[in-house]
Write a protein that holds these residues in place. Structure first.
Motif: not given
Length: 521
Positions: A101-102, A107-118, A399-407, A459-465
């Motif tokens: 979640i963090n 940390v990588n806010f710009e890599r994860y927008p809400k996107g067109p499907d949202f 983008h391609h990414d690896v989460l801290p959980s390893g996924h 109350f959300n987290a990061g820039p979109r709090t």
């Protein structure tokens, strides 16, 4: 010799029984335990059917979707891939892993927008702040932040909330307490928050707090929220086909959409007319409350068009109405099962009353008074931990990414955070995570503990709090304090309270209560 042989055989048999039987019994118990655990696992984890994926499980448990997801995550781990209908693009990665979640929200806010499907699923929100990304979102947020944190707006919030409580909410509670009738607190709070939010956003009071009338605008918002939850699991082609044939959920959405647009259009036209005729002229300089609503600011200072105003009104109406009403409903549900917490809040409220005033009479508390209360604040946060008004968060990877959980994350992967499940994770909140304990929020020095936003996501987290956090806290505290201090609220015996299947954590059957007065008036 025969006797000795017989004795020897008996001894061997006995020793064999003593040694072998426990071994076989142990093996049986181990395998039985493994089989039962696997059977329970299969009963909990959604089966990935050919073609249909895990969608049948969603349909079977849609009536309890939030608790079902919590059960699955507790069984399989904090991150789980949901497989939708084949080739439908409906695969979802659910996670309540705080490091994930963090990573995504901050940390990588710009890599994860809400996107067109949202935006497709939430298309009724138009180009409002909740649907927007990147520079458009930043511009909208910057403007909205300045407006909702303006001292005049916050004063306006306190004034209209206190007025609604004194002039409309209290008379209802007085009447109900005198005639002993059952009241649906959720319905009451939805009416109250609808009126307060509409005044804050548009300056208009729709007076829906009258119990004999439910405004169609508010009912249409409820319908929209139920449909939007289903759209998360609806293949896009199936939705478009039903929309073309005018059947099913698209019809329900269309009908609600028309009601919403008609009502918002009327409110905007009324506001423009009132401003044109100078019916909202300032009479007291900066301290005047007239014209403090959001739409007045957008029209007079920014000259926004009706499309922008329509999207803005709906975005803020949903956020304000549902955040306030859902939180108040769940607070009183929690308090009805925790009378000791109620007494602690009342004792804390008494400490704000001047010594010159009696403590045993009817009283309403101001923003300044409730803002000092640590235990009330802790009670509010504990409610939001277990019952967040917005139980889901939705993101998509670019983008391609690896989460801290390893996924490993591919581009366009849809990611959902379950705030409801997050509040019930023992590895996050401890073994007592299902218990309602406001004390968990209070430090040894008597102040509210700081909990990272990626752990407490209400109350959300990061820039979109949430930019309306302060507004929400003020409204909830004023209303809750007034009811807790002046009335006893008893949940109706036998009334089951469960979350509804919606993007907002409403109660499926409301909150049926009886109210009695604490003071003779």
């Amino acid at each position: 010799m025969a006797s000795c042989s017989t004795d020897y055989s008996a001894i061997v048999f006995a020793l064999t029984a003593i040694i072998i039987v426990p071994i076989f019994l142990f093996i049986f118990l181990v395998y039985h335990n493994i089989i039962m655990r696997y059977w329970n696992y299969l009963a909990t984890v959604p089966w990935n059917w050919p073609i249909l994926g895990m969608t049948p499980t969603v349909i079977a448990h849609i009536h309890r979707v939030h608790d079902r997801l919590t059960e699955v995550i507790q069984e399989v781990g904090s991150t789980y891939l949901f497989k939708g209908v084949w080739f439908s693009g409906m695969d979802l990665l659910f996670t309540v892993d705080t490091s994930n979640i963090n990573h995504i929200l901050s940390v990588n806010f710009e890599r994860y927008p809400k996107g067109p499907d949202f935006k497709y699923i939430f298309d009724i929100l138009g180009d409002g702040i909740f649907n927007s990304d990147s520079d458009v979102w930043r511009a909208l947020r910057k403007t909205a932040y300045a407006l909702v944190h303006d001292h005049k707006y916050l004063k306006f919030l306190e004034t209209i909330t206190l007025k609604k409580v004194k002039e409309e909410l209290v008379p209802i509670l007085q009447t109900v307490s005198e005639n002993g009738s059952v009241l649906d607190f959720q319905d009451l709070f939805q009416r109250l928050s609808f009126d307060v939010t509409c005044m804050l956003v548009t300056g208009s009071d729709l007076h829906s707090l009258s119990l004999g009338f439910r405004h169609l605008f508010s009912k249409a918002i409820d319908d929209v929220e139920e449909v939007i939850l289903l759209r998360h699991f609806y293949p896009k082609k199936l939705w478009e086909l039903q929309k073309k044939l005018q059947i099913g959920q698209p019809v329900k959405l269309k009908q609600a959409w028309e009601i919403i647009d008609e009502n918002i259009s009327t409110l905007i036209a009324s506001k423009r007319e009132s401003l044109k005729n100078q019916m909202k002229e300032k009479e007291g300089g900066d301290d005047d409350e007239e014209g403090a609503d959001l739409i007045t600011s957008y029209i007079t200072n920014m000259n926004k068009d009706d499309k922008f105003l329509r999207d803005t009104v709906l975005n803020f109406m949903i956020a304000g109405r549902d955040g306030l009403s859902a939180t108040l409903s769940w607070i009183f549900f929690c308090l009805s099962n925790n009378p000791i917490v109620v007494e602690k809040i009342r004792e804390e409220l008494r400490t704000t009353i001047p010594t010159s005033e009696p403590c045993d009479q009817w009283r309403i508390f101001s923003t300044e008074e409730v803002d000092k209360l640590v235990y009330l604040h802790a009670t509010l946060y504990e409610t939001l931990r277990l019952y967040p008004p917005l139980p889901f968060q939705h993101k998509v990877s670019v983008h391609h990414d690896v989460l801290p959980s390893g996924h490993h994350i591919k581009p366009k992967t849809k990611i959902l955070f379950s705030l409801y499940a997050l509040g019930r994770m023992s590895e996050v909140w401890g073994k007592d995570c299902f218990e309602f304990k406001p004390e968990r929020w209070i430090s040894e020095n008597g102040k509210i503990k700081h909990v990272p936003s990626y752990k407490f996501l209400a109350f959300n987290a990061g820039p979109r709090t949430c930019l309306g956090k302060q507004v929400a806290l003020i409204g909830v505290k004023i209303v809750a304090a007034a009811i807790i201090y002046n009335y006893n609220v008893i949940q109706q015996s036998g009334h089951e309270v469960v979350p509804s299947s919606s993007i907002i954590l409403h109660m499926k059957r409301g909150l049926k209560v009886r109210v009695t007065k604490r003071w003779i008036t």
